[in-house]
Write a protein that holds these residues in place. Structure first.
Motif, PDB file in Angstrom:
ATOM      1  N   TRP A  30     -25.352 -31.805 -21.597  1.00 62.62           N
ATOM      2  CA  TRP A  30     -25.060 -33.113 -21.138  1.00 62.62           C
ATOM      3  C   TRP A  30     -23.389 -33.203 -21.016  1.00 62.62           C
ATOM      4  O   TRP A  30     -22.827 -33.474 -19.991  1.00 62.62           O
ATOM      5  N   ALA A  31     -22.947 -32.702 -21.973  1.00 59.17           N
ATOM      6  CA  ALA A  31     -21.313 -32.844 -22.169  1.00 59.17           C
ATOM      7  C   ALA A  31     -20.493 -32.140 -21.077  1.00 59.17           C
ATOM      8  O   ALA A  31     -19.714 -32.725 -20.505  1.00 59.17           O
ATOM      9  N   ASN A  32     -20.627 -30.525 -21.260  1.00 62.67           N
ATOM     10  CA  ASN A  32     -20.005 -29.801 -20.462  1.00 62.67           C
ATOM     11  C   ASN A  32     -20.474 -29.931 -18.997  1.00 62.67           C
ATOM     12  O   ASN A  32     -19.369 -29.879 -17.845  1.00 62.67           O
ATOM     13  N   SER A  33     -21.579 -30.437 -18.436  1.00 57.76           N
ATOM     14  CA  SER A  33     -21.907 -30.297 -17.173  1.00 57.76           C
ATOM     15  C   SER A  33     -21.229 -31.524 -16.241  1.00 57.76           C
ATOM     16  O   SER A  33     -21.110 -31.604 -15.084  1.00 57.76           O
ATOM     17  N   ALA A  34     -20.877 -32.660 -17.045  1.00 54.92           N
ATOM     18  CA  ALA A  34     -20.260 -33.743 -16.212  1.00 54.92           C
ATOM     19  C   ALA A  34     -18.732 -33.228 -16.060  1.00 54.92           C
ATOM     20  O   ALA A  34     -18.372 -33.660 -14.769  1.00 54.92           O
ATOM     21  N   TYR A  35     -17.946 -32.372 -16.632  1.00 56.58           N
ATOM     22  CA  TYR A  35     -17.015 -31.624 -16.045  1.00 56.58           C
ATOM     23  C   TYR A  35     -17.143 -30.688 -15.011  1.00 56.58           C
ATOM     24  O   TYR A  35     -16.599 -30.693 -13.939  1.00 56.58           O
ATOM     25  N   THR A  37     -19.590 -30.671 -12.586  1.00 59.14           N
ATOM     26  CA  THR A  37     -19.736 -31.401 -11.584  1.00 59.14           C
ATOM     27  C   THR A  37     -18.625 -32.139 -11.032  1.00 59.14           C
ATOM     28  O   THR A  37     -18.003 -32.167  -9.739  1.00 59.14           O
ATOM     29  N   THR A  38     -18.407 -33.138 -11.726  1.00 62.25           N
ATOM     30  CA  THR A  38     -17.043 -34.152 -11.353  1.00 62.25           C
ATOM     31  C   THR A  38     -15.664 -33.379 -11.095  1.00 62.25           C
ATOM     32  O   THR A  38     -15.288 -33.520  -9.964  1.00 62.25           O
ATOM     33  N   PHE A 187     -25.036 -35.834 -12.963  1.00 62.52           N
ATOM     34  CA  PHE A 187     -25.487 -36.443 -11.811  1.00 62.52           C
ATOM     35  C   PHE A 187     -24.925 -38.111 -12.204  1.00 62.52           C
ATOM     36  O   PHE A 187     -24.346 -38.626 -11.170  1.00 62.52           O
ATOM     37  N   LEU A 188     -25.137 -38.370 -13.266  1.00 61.13           N
ATOM     38  CA  LEU A 188     -24.780 -39.781 -13.630  1.00 61.13           C
ATOM     39  C   LEU A 188     -23.228 -40.055 -13.613  1.00 61.13           C
ATOM     40  O   LEU A 188     -22.862 -41.105 -12.884  1.00 61.13           O
ATOM     41  N   LEU A 189     -22.478 -39.361 -14.232  1.00 59.91           N
ATOM     42  CA  LEU A 189     -20.836 -39.320 -14.148  1.00 59.91           C
ATOM     43  C   LEU A 189     -20.754 -38.991 -12.693  1.00 59.91           C
ATOM     44  O   LEU A 189     -19.499 -39.641 -12.294  1.00 59.91           O
ATOM     45  N   LEU A 190     -21.019 -38.265 -11.935  1.00 58.51           N
ATOM     46  CA  LEU A 190     -20.591 -37.829 -10.701  1.00 58.51           C
ATOM     47  C   LEU A 190     -20.653 -39.046  -9.720  1.00 58.51           C
ATOM     48  O   LEU A 190     -19.922 -39.417  -8.988  1.00 58.51           O
ATOM     49  N   ALA A 191     -21.962 -39.724 -10.039  1.00 65.00           N
ATOM     50  CA  ALA A 191     -22.327 -40.897  -9.084  1.00 65.00           C
ATOM     51  C   ALA A 191     -21.476 -41.918  -9.490  1.00 65.00           C
ATOM     52  O   ALA A 191     -20.809 -42.643  -8.439  1.00 65.00           O
ATOM     53  N   ALA A 192     -21.002 -42.323 -10.645  1.00 63.79           N
ATOM     54  CA  ALA A 192     -20.087 -43.153 -11.073  1.00 63.79           C
ATOM     55  C   ALA A 192     -18.878 -42.960 -10.469  1.00 63.79           C
ATOM     56  O   ALA A 192     -18.101 -43.812  -9.818  1.00 63.79           O
ATOM     57  N   ASN A 193     -18.215 -41.727 -10.610  1.00 59.61           N
ATOM     58  CA  ASN A 193     -16.926 -41.235 -10.210  1.00 59.61           C
ATOM     59  C   ASN A 193     -16.795 -41.418  -8.588  1.00 59.61           C
ATOM     60  O   ASN A 193     -15.658 -41.594  -8.078  1.00 59.61           O
ATOM     61  N   LEU A 194     -17.622 -41.024  -7.954  1.00 56.75           N
ATOM     62  CA  LEU A 194     -17.835 -41.241  -6.427  1.00 56.75           C
ATOM     63  C   LEU A 194     -17.831 -42.553  -5.957  1.00 56.75           C
ATOM     64  O   LEU A 194     -17.034 -42.825  -5.049  1.00 56.75           O
ATOM     65  N   GLY A 195     -18.509 -43.586  -6.850  1.00 58.15           N
ATOM     66  CA  GLY A 195     -18.320 -44.708  -6.505  1.00 58.15           C
ATOM     67  C   GLY A 195     -16.877 -45.441  -6.685  1.00 58.15           C
ATOM     68  O   GLY A 195     -16.302 -46.376  -5.967  1.00 58.15           O
ATOM     69  N   VAL A 211      -9.081 -40.926  -8.319  1.00 62.84           N
ATOM     70  CA  VAL A 211      -9.353 -39.424  -8.584  1.00 62.84           C
ATOM     71  C   VAL A 211      -8.952 -39.127  -9.980  1.00 62.84           C
ATOM     72  O   VAL A 211      -9.758 -38.291 -10.704  1.00 62.84           O
ATOM     73  N   ARG A 212      -7.668 -39.297 -10.104  1.00 62.75           N
ATOM     74  CA  ARG A 212      -7.144 -39.176 -11.646  1.00 62.75           C
ATOM     75  C   ARG A 212      -7.866 -39.881 -12.870  1.00 62.75           C
ATOM     76  O   ARG A 212      -8.382 -39.257 -13.813  1.00 62.75           O
ATOM     77  N   LEU A 213      -8.410 -41.195 -12.494  1.00 63.35           N
ATOM     78  CA  LEU A 213      -9.433 -41.619 -13.568  1.00 63.35           C
ATOM     79  C   LEU A 213     -10.586 -40.876 -13.644  1.00 63.35           C
ATOM     80  O   LEU A 213     -11.044 -40.909 -14.734  1.00 63.35           O
ATOM     81  N   SER A 214     -11.065 -40.624 -12.578  1.00 65.84           N
ATOM     82  CA  SER A 214     -12.366 -39.619 -12.516  1.00 65.84           C
ATOM     83  C   SER A 214     -12.242 -38.326 -13.322  1.00 65.84           C
ATOM     84  O   SER A 214     -12.992 -37.993 -14.057  1.00 65.84           O
TER      85      SER A 214
END
Length: 477
Positions: A30-35, A37-38, A187-195, A211-214
């Motif tokens: 869960w931790a590393n997959s956010a990096y 994907t995003t 999926f969750l962090l990518l969806a939030a960052n794309l939003g 983008v930098r905040l993401s």
């Protein structure tokens, strides 16, 4: 002292404590997959390209093409290729370093702290990408290399821990749950960052600031959630390989001879011993070779999907983003489904079925008509379904044939060989495109990787590999 089999060490833990440890272990996916994907999959490459272009062509008009180059160690590099070359450098560096990481890990009792150390370095580098502004492409390159190498090192430790947490008949399910949770987190962090990026204007931000905040959020997510496995896992005694054991070819497998010299002192010697005696485990090496072929096909399909969708299908950027999110969401369920299939039919057979599915997916992509977004989403659903399952079950299948006492070293070979040869699929894809002028025959050419990988996997005698590795036989293989 007699080595402690993984199965005995696992059985010695109470069921409740073992469940808690497994839940903690899942969280690192869960931790590393956010990096991954995003940052790694979606945002960093275009952002670093924009920064590099601004440095090479500061007065470039909107919509114009930058014909200037950057100087990287005296070598001229086009701004549009900078991120690709950086990924290549990070990949090669990982392939060189990871065997050393594996040798070190097998000599360290507190593997959870080693996992945390590698993850912390990577997370700090990932979060620091928020500081890449203006024309600071050099900083972006360094941070991308550090984050990528740290991720690979942490995954060696993480994958090796699977053998501490699951017996032979549980590894498919445990591995699948980890992969599934990783896809969900990504999926969750990518969806939030794309939003965040798409709605930057309404929040008073520029797109670059969003983008930098993401990028910052991906690094913080990675580091913060890594605390869960670091605190939730427990240390286990080292399990040296059997002394004087014989490999299947009759070669004596020498015992580990440097454990008394400390973790760092014997690491190189341990690595040399592992490489020397790897030939004594032919089924392990054959399975690794099969994985290299079909995984290269998988990775190339993922890499090429956006190019194929844009050029051949004519999709807009928003449609591609929707497809990426769909793949992530479906892969969560796909990993769990394949875990159940492996428990019922065996891991090897399940992976072979997944390769048949990949072949069908590639053939369907070749025949997909232009402008059919609905059909492209259907194809993305199929990719997500088999993506998570193939990766999760391949990990647990390989775990069955990893020699006792050299768990991390062999998972380092697994990780390093994957990274060191992942260029072959993209090379074939590029060459076929250059010769044909179309991405359709290029995508079709990837069938070769699934066919060759499947034929090699058919030759793997898993039960022989398990016996050679000194492990307990699972009920189904």
């Amino acid at each position: 002292m007699r080595p402690v089999p993984v199965e005995e060490a696992t059985a010695a833990t109470t069921p409740a404590a073992l469940r808690r440890e497994r839940r903690a272990w899942y969280v690192y996916d869960w931790a590393n997959s956010a990096y991954v994907t995003t940052t790694g999959t979606v945002l960093l490459a275009p952002y670093l390209t924009a920064v590099a272009t601004a440095a090479a062509c500061p007065d470039l008009a909107a919509g114009a093409v930058c014909d200037e180059t950057l100087s990287v160690l005296g070598i001229p590099v086009a701004p549009g290729a900078l991120s690709l070359y950086t990924t290549t450098v990070s990949t090669v560096l990982s392939a060189l370093l990871l065997p050393l990481v594996g040798a070190l890990c097998d000599r360290v009792v507190r593997k959870r702290l080693l996992l945390g150390a590698f993850a912390l370095v990577g997370a700090l580098a990932a979060a620091s990408m928020a500081a890449v502004t203006g024309t600071d492409w050099q900083l972006g390159v360094v941070l991308q290399v550090v984050a990528g190498a740290s991720l690979g090192a942490s995954l060696v430790v993480y994958n090796a821990l699977l053998l501490d947490l699951a017996g032979p008949d549980e590894r498919d399910a445990v591995s699948s749950r980890g992969w599934a949770l990783g896809y969900l987190g990504g999926f969750l962090l990518l969806a939030a960052n794309l939003g965040l990026v798409s709605g930057a204007g309404s929040l008073g931000l520029t797109e670059a600031e969003a983008v930098r905040l993401s990028l910052l959020s991906a690094g913080v997510w990675w580091g913060a959630f890594t605390l869960v496995p670091v605190l939730g896992l427990r240390d286990r005694p080292l399990r040296p390989p059997p002394s004087g054991g014989a490999g299947p070819a009759g070669d004596a497998v020498a015992p580990s001879r440097g454990r008394s010299r400390g973790a760092l002192g014997g690491t190189l010697g341990e690595l040399v011993a592992t490489l020397r005696h790897a030939r004594a485990y032919p089924m392990t090496l054959l399975l690794l070779l099969a994985y290299l072929f079909y995984n290269d096909g998988v990775q190339t399909v993922i890499y090429a999907a956006s190019l194929f969708g844009t050029v051949e299908i004519g999709l807009a950027q928003s449609q591609l983003i929707t497809a990426i999110l769909l793949v992530q969401a479906v892969a969560f369920g796909g990993a769990l489904v394949f875990g159940r299939l492996a428990g019922r039919f065996g891991a090897r057979r399940t992976v072979l079925w997944s390769l048949v599915a990949w072949t069908v997916v590639v053939a369907a992509g070749y025949a997909l008509p232009a402008g059919r977004f609905g059909l492209f989403l259907l194809l993305a659903t199929a990719i997500g379904l088999v993506l998570g399952g193939t990766q999760a079950i391949s990990r647990s299948l390989y775990a069955q044939v990893v020699p006792v006492g050299r768990e991390a070293q062999y998972f380092a070979l697994y990780q390093a060989a994957e990274r060191g040869t992942s260029w072959l699929g993209t090379l074939v894809f590029g060459l076929v495109f250059q010769l044909s002028g179309s991405y359709r025959p290029a995508i079709a050419s990837l069938v070769v990787f699934f066919v060759v990988g499947g034929l090699l996997l058919l030759r793997v005698d898993v039960r022989r590999g398990v016996a050679d590795a000194g492990r307990e036989q699972p009920r189904r293989v």
